[in-house]
Design a protein around this motif. Sequence first.
Motif, mmCIF file in Angstrom:
data_model
loop_
_atom_site.group_PDB
_atom_site.id
_atom_site.type_symbol
_atom_site.label_atom_id
_atom_site.label_comp_id
_atom_site.label_asym_id
_atom_site.label_seq_id
_atom_site.Cartn_x
_atom_site.Cartn_y
_atom_site.Cartn_z
ATOM 1 N N TYR A 95 1.915 17.955 7.863
ATOM 2 C CA TYR A 95 2.752 19.136 8.081
ATOM 3 C C TYR A 95 3.538 19.478 6.816
ATOM 4 C CZ TYR A 95 6.640 21.995 9.739
ATOM 5 O OH TYR A 95 7.570 22.992 9.889
ATOM 6 N N TYR A 96 4.167 18.454 6.216
ATOM 7 C CA TYR A 96 4.922 18.684 4.984
ATOM 8 C C TYR A 96 4.000 19.148 3.862
ATOM 9 C CZ TYR A 96 9.053 16.333 6.950
ATOM 10 O OH TYR A 96 10.152 15.985 7.706
ATOM 11 N N ILE A 97 2.840 18.497 3.731
ATOM 12 C CA ILE A 97 1.909 18.834 2.654
ATOM 13 C C ILE A 97 1.407 20.263 2.799
ATOM 14 C CG2 ILE A 97 -0.373 18.317 1.685
ATOM 15 C CD1 ILE A 97 0.193 15.355 2.379
ATOM 16 N N GLU A 98 1.066 20.663 4.017
ATOM 17 C CA GLU A 98 0.580 22.030 4.247
ATOM 18 C C GLU A 98 1.657 23.058 3.920
ATOM 19 O OE1 GLU A 98 -1.342 24.817 7.804
ATOM 20 O OE2 GLU A 98 -0.908 22.689 8.168
ATOM 21 N N TYR A 99 2.902 22.732 4.248
ATOM 22 C CA TYR A 99 3.982 23.676 3.940
ATOM 23 C C TYR A 99 4.154 23.835 2.430
ATOM 24 C CZ TYR A 99 8.260 26.339 4.350
ATOM 25 O OH TYR A 99 9.195 27.356 4.247
ATOM 26 N N VAL A 100 4.130 22.722 1.702
ATOM 27 C CA VAL A 100 4.267 22.790 0.246
ATOM 28 C C VAL A 100 3.082 23.516 -0.386
ATOM 29 C CG1 VAL A 100 4.384 21.398 -1.868
ATOM 30 C CG2 VAL A 100 5.745 20.751 0.115
ATOM 31 N N GLN A 101 1.928 23.434 0.205
ATOM 32 C CA GLN A 101 0.753 24.145 -0.303
ATOM 33 C C GLN A 101 0.893 25.656 -0.188
ATOM 34 O OE1 GLN A 101 -2.287 22.244 2.090
ATOM 35 N NE2 GLN A 101 -3.003 20.986 0.371
ATOM 36 N N ASN A 102 1.763 26.127 0.695
ATOM 37 C CA ASN A 102 1.834 27.560 0.964
ATOM 38 C C ASN A 102 3.189 28.204 0.708
ATOM 39 O OD1 ASN A 102 -0.928 28.177 2.300
ATOM 40 N ND2 ASN A 102 -0.229 26.362 3.397
ATOM 41 N N CYS A 103 4.244 27.412 0.535
ATOM 42 C CA CYS A 103 5.567 27.999 0.343
ATOM 43 C C CYS A 103 5.719 28.545 -1.076
ATOM 44 C CB CYS A 103 6.656 26.983 0.666
ATOM 45 S SG CYS A 103 6.804 25.630 -0.514
ATOM 46 N N LEU A 129 2.879 19.348 -4.997
ATOM 47 C CA LEU A 129 3.985 20.076 -5.619
ATOM 48 C C LEU A 129 3.794 20.173 -7.127
ATOM 49 C CD1 LEU A 129 6.677 21.488 -5.524
ATOM 50 C CD2 LEU A 129 7.812 19.254 -5.451
ATOM 51 N N LEU A 130 3.447 19.056 -7.766
ATOM 52 C CA LEU A 130 3.234 19.064 -9.217
ATOM 53 C C LEU A 130 2.116 20.028 -9.608
ATOM 54 C CD1 LEU A 130 3.532 15.306 -10.263
ATOM 55 C CD2 LEU A 130 4.910 17.198 -11.130
ATOM 56 N N LYS A 131 1.038 20.018 -8.869
ATOM 57 C CA LYS A 131 -0.093 20.895 -9.173
ATOM 58 C C LYS A 131 0.317 22.357 -9.096
ATOM 59 C CE LYS A 131 -4.809 22.059 -7.724
ATOM 60 N NZ LYS A 131 -5.893 21.765 -6.749
ATOM 61 N N ARG A 132 1.043 22.719 -8.062
ATOM 62 C CA ARG A 132 1.439 24.110 -7.884
ATOM 63 C C ARG A 132 2.464 24.541 -8.938
ATOM 64 N NH1 ARG A 132 2.974 26.650 -2.704
ATOM 65 N NH2 ARG A 132 2.051 28.412 -3.816
ATOM 66 N N VAL A 133 3.374 23.619 -9.321
ATOM 67 C CA VAL A 133 4.338 23.941 -10.376
ATOM 68 C C VAL A 133 3.614 24.191 -11.694
ATOM 69 C CG1 VAL A 133 6.188 22.987 -11.806
ATOM 70 C CG2 VAL A 133 6.296 22.758 -9.318
ATOM 71 N N ARG A 134 2.641 23.338 -12.019
ATOM 72 C CA ARG A 134 1.927 23.476 -13.295
ATOM 73 C C ARG A 134 1.028 24.702 -13.330
ATOM 74 N NH1 ARG A 134 0.934 16.930 -13.549
ATOM 75 N NH2 ARG A 134 3.012 16.452 -14.376
ATOM 76 N N LEU A 135 0.596 25.163 -12.172
ATOM 77 C CA LEU A 135 -0.190 26.390 -12.089
ATOM 78 C C LEU A 135 0.708 27.632 -11.974
ATOM 79 C CD1 LEU A 135 -3.055 25.270 -9.656
ATOM 80 C CD2 LEU A 135 -3.233 25.704 -12.120
ATOM 81 N N CYS A 136 2.018 27.428 -12.031
ATOM 82 C CA CYS A 136 3.003 28.525 -11.937
ATOM 83 C C CYS A 136 2.862 29.287 -10.630
ATOM 84 C CB CYS A 136 2.867 29.481 -13.128
ATOM 85 S SG CYS A 136 3.097 28.689 -14.733
ATOM 86 N N GLU A 137 2.555 28.566 -9.563
ATOM 87 C CA GLU A 137 2.387 29.181 -8.250
ATOM 88 C C GLU A 137 3.655 29.091 -7.405
ATOM 89 O OE1 GLU A 137 -2.387 28.124 -7.680
ATOM 90 O OE2 GLU A 137 -0.866 27.060 -6.494
#
Length: 301
Positions: A95-103, A129-137
């Motif tokens: 649940y937490y992982i899915e939320y971080v993938q989309n927030c 979280l790290l992946k999305r930060v580095r992709l500027c998402e």
Amino acid sequence: MLHIDSQAQELRMSQSTKTAILVIGGAEDKVHGREILHTFFERAGGSEASLGIIPSASREPGIIGSRYERIFAEMGAKEIKILDVRDRAHGEDSYYIEYVQNCTGIFMTGGDQLRLCGLLADTPLMEVLLKRVRLCEISLAGTSAGAAVMGHHMIGGGGSGESPNRSLVDMTMGLGIIPEVIIDQHFHNRNRTARLLSAVAMNPDRLGIGIDEDTCVIFEQDGVLRVMGRGTVTIVDPAQLSYTNQVMVGASDPLNLHNLRVHILCHGDRYHLQQRQPISPDIEDRVNAISDSDRLVKGDE
């Protein structure tokens, strides 16, 4: 003139909607103008923001998480979830992982940085979280302990009010969100200059950044840091360090650091992370204003 002002306003609005990493020195204004928190809110999408609050560093995560939830709800965020990670198993929670993938934004509160790292480091949640930060998402903000964890090397604790020495600072591993820096917070408010100097002496390949309370460093996508808030940011650059005795003296003996560069930045100042150079706001803005004016006048002709 209206044309110039309109273009400048559009440029500022475009900048304010880009994702960024906001590193806050702690004790940010939560009552009055809330300038720093509002900047995070805008960078995370404004009224369309889906925010996750990670209060895991706190001894009272429920209370702290709810406080920030109310603040961002008052600002008008579309969705807010408290990601109450209290053990490492929560770092694998789907649940937490899915939320971080989309927030669109994550906010890490203050407390104990050792606790925060112990709960999040090397978890699937942190990897996403790290992946999305580095992709500027996604925009990410951390205050106090949430700021301390940003580097690969982290100040886990230590003292103040002494000359720089190795025993003054406890170094450990951070979350590696901004690997090249070492962050210290509540900086001048708690007299931590010697602590940061000690950390830099032990890690001369890192840039030391000390952030005062109610002050924020915004790490932009283009590698430029921007300072906002009521205090200052101290940057300690050891790139040209010519000598230090830190490997030859006892843990409590004073350290020397020769040819160290130190910059003091305040609201509106900028600094280029890769070039290790401050950017003068007055000179650059004046040049840009003249260039824009000339270009628009010639265009009108």
